[in-house]
Scaffold this motif. Structure first.
Motif, mmCIF file in Angstrom:
data_model
loop_
_atom_site.group_PDB
_atom_site.id
_atom_site.type_symbol
_atom_site.label_atom_id
_atom_site.label_comp_id
_atom_site.label_asym_id
_atom_site.label_seq_id
_atom_site.Cartn_x
_atom_site.Cartn_y
_atom_site.Cartn_z
ATOM 1 N N GLU A 71 0.783 -1.325 -0.016
ATOM 2 C CA GLU A 71 0.159 0.114 -0.074
ATOM 3 C C GLU A 71 0.837 1.439 -0.155
ATOM 4 O O GLU A 71 0.712 2.317 -0.815
ATOM 5 N N THR A 72 1.886 1.329 0.800
ATOM 6 C CA THR A 72 2.772 2.456 0.975
ATOM 7 C C THR A 72 3.562 2.813 -0.421
ATOM 8 O O THR A 72 3.456 3.813 -0.846
ATOM 9 N N LEU A 73 3.916 1.885 -1.062
ATOM 10 C CA LEU A 73 4.527 1.976 -2.264
ATOM 11 C C LEU A 73 3.345 2.068 -3.607
ATOM 12 O O LEU A 73 3.703 3.142 -4.640
ATOM 13 N N ALA A 74 2.319 1.736 -3.480
ATOM 14 C CA ALA A 74 1.538 2.142 -4.493
ATOM 15 C C ALA A 74 0.874 3.453 -4.279
ATOM 16 O O ALA A 74 0.686 4.096 -5.309
ATOM 17 N N GLU A 75 0.680 3.978 -3.197
ATOM 18 C CA GLU A 75 0.359 5.296 -2.850
ATOM 19 C C GLU A 75 1.511 6.396 -3.484
ATOM 20 O O GLU A 75 1.016 7.376 -4.145
ATOM 21 N N ILE A 76 2.690 5.942 -3.243
ATOM 22 C CA ILE A 76 3.616 7.051 -3.758
ATOM 23 C C ILE A 76 3.743 6.794 -5.251
ATOM 24 O O ILE A 76 3.727 7.875 -5.957
ATOM 25 N N ALA A 77 3.632 5.735 -5.807
ATOM 26 C CA ALA A 77 3.462 5.509 -7.173
ATOM 27 C C ALA A 77 2.473 6.163 -7.822
ATOM 28 O O ALA A 77 2.694 6.996 -8.907
ATOM 29 N N GLN A 78 1.351 6.152 -7.240
ATOM 30 C CA GLN A 78 0.057 7.060 -7.891
ATOM 31 C C GLN A 78 0.313 8.359 -7.853
ATOM 32 O O GLN A 78 0.068 9.111 -8.650
ATOM 33 N N ALA A 79 0.845 8.785 -6.708
ATOM 34 C CA ALA A 79 1.045 10.149 -6.595
ATOM 35 C C ALA A 79 2.226 11.024 -7.469
ATOM 36 O O ALA A 79 1.945 11.922 -7.902
ATOM 37 N N ARG A 80 3.187 9.965 -7.820
ATOM 38 C CA ARG A 80 4.072 10.429 -8.862
ATOM 39 C C ARG A 80 3.521 10.397 -10.077
ATOM 40 O O ARG A 80 3.725 11.230 -11.088
ATOM 41 N N LEU A 81 2.719 9.403 -10.637
ATOM 42 C CA LEU A 81 1.808 9.383 -11.752
ATOM 43 C C LEU A 81 1.016 10.636 -11.950
ATOM 44 O O LEU A 81 0.846 11.100 -12.866
ATOM 45 N N ASP A 82 0.374 11.010 -10.632
ATOM 46 C CA ASP A 82 -0.744 12.183 -10.821
ATOM 47 C C ASP A 82 0.081 13.438 -10.856
ATOM 48 O O ASP A 82 -0.278 14.460 -11.376
#
Length: 66
Positions: free
Chosen positions: A18-29
Motif C-alpha cells: 500500500e505505501t509503495l502504491a500510494e507514492i507510485a500513484q502520487a508520482r503518476l498524478d
C-alpha cells in the motif's frame, strides 16, 4: 517515472504494498512535483527522504520484474 509506468503496465499498482502504491500513484498524478511536494500528497505526509526511499524501492521492484 519510467519504473512506475513499467510496474503499472506489467503487474499493476495493486501488486505493490500500500505505501509503495500510494507514492507510485502520487508520482503518476504529479510528475513534475519535487520529492518534498510528493510527500505532502500522502496520508500521512512523508518527508523528502522517505519519499526517496520509497521511489528507490519501486526502482528495485521494476528491476526485478525485467
Amino acid at each position: 517515472l519510467g519504473d512506475i509506468t513499467y510496474i503499472r503496465d506489467t503487474v499493476g499498482l495493486d501488486y505493490l504494498p500500500e505505501t509503495l502504491a500510494e507514492i507510485a500513484q502520487a508520482r503518476l498524478d504529479y510528475p513534475e512535483a519535487t520529492l518534498k511536494e510528493l510527500g505532502t500528497y500522502l496520508d500521512p505526509p512523508v518527508g523528502k527522504s522517505g519519499v526517496n526511499h520509497r521511489l528507490r524501492k519501486l526502482a528495485a521492484i521494476a528491476e526485478n520484474l525485467i
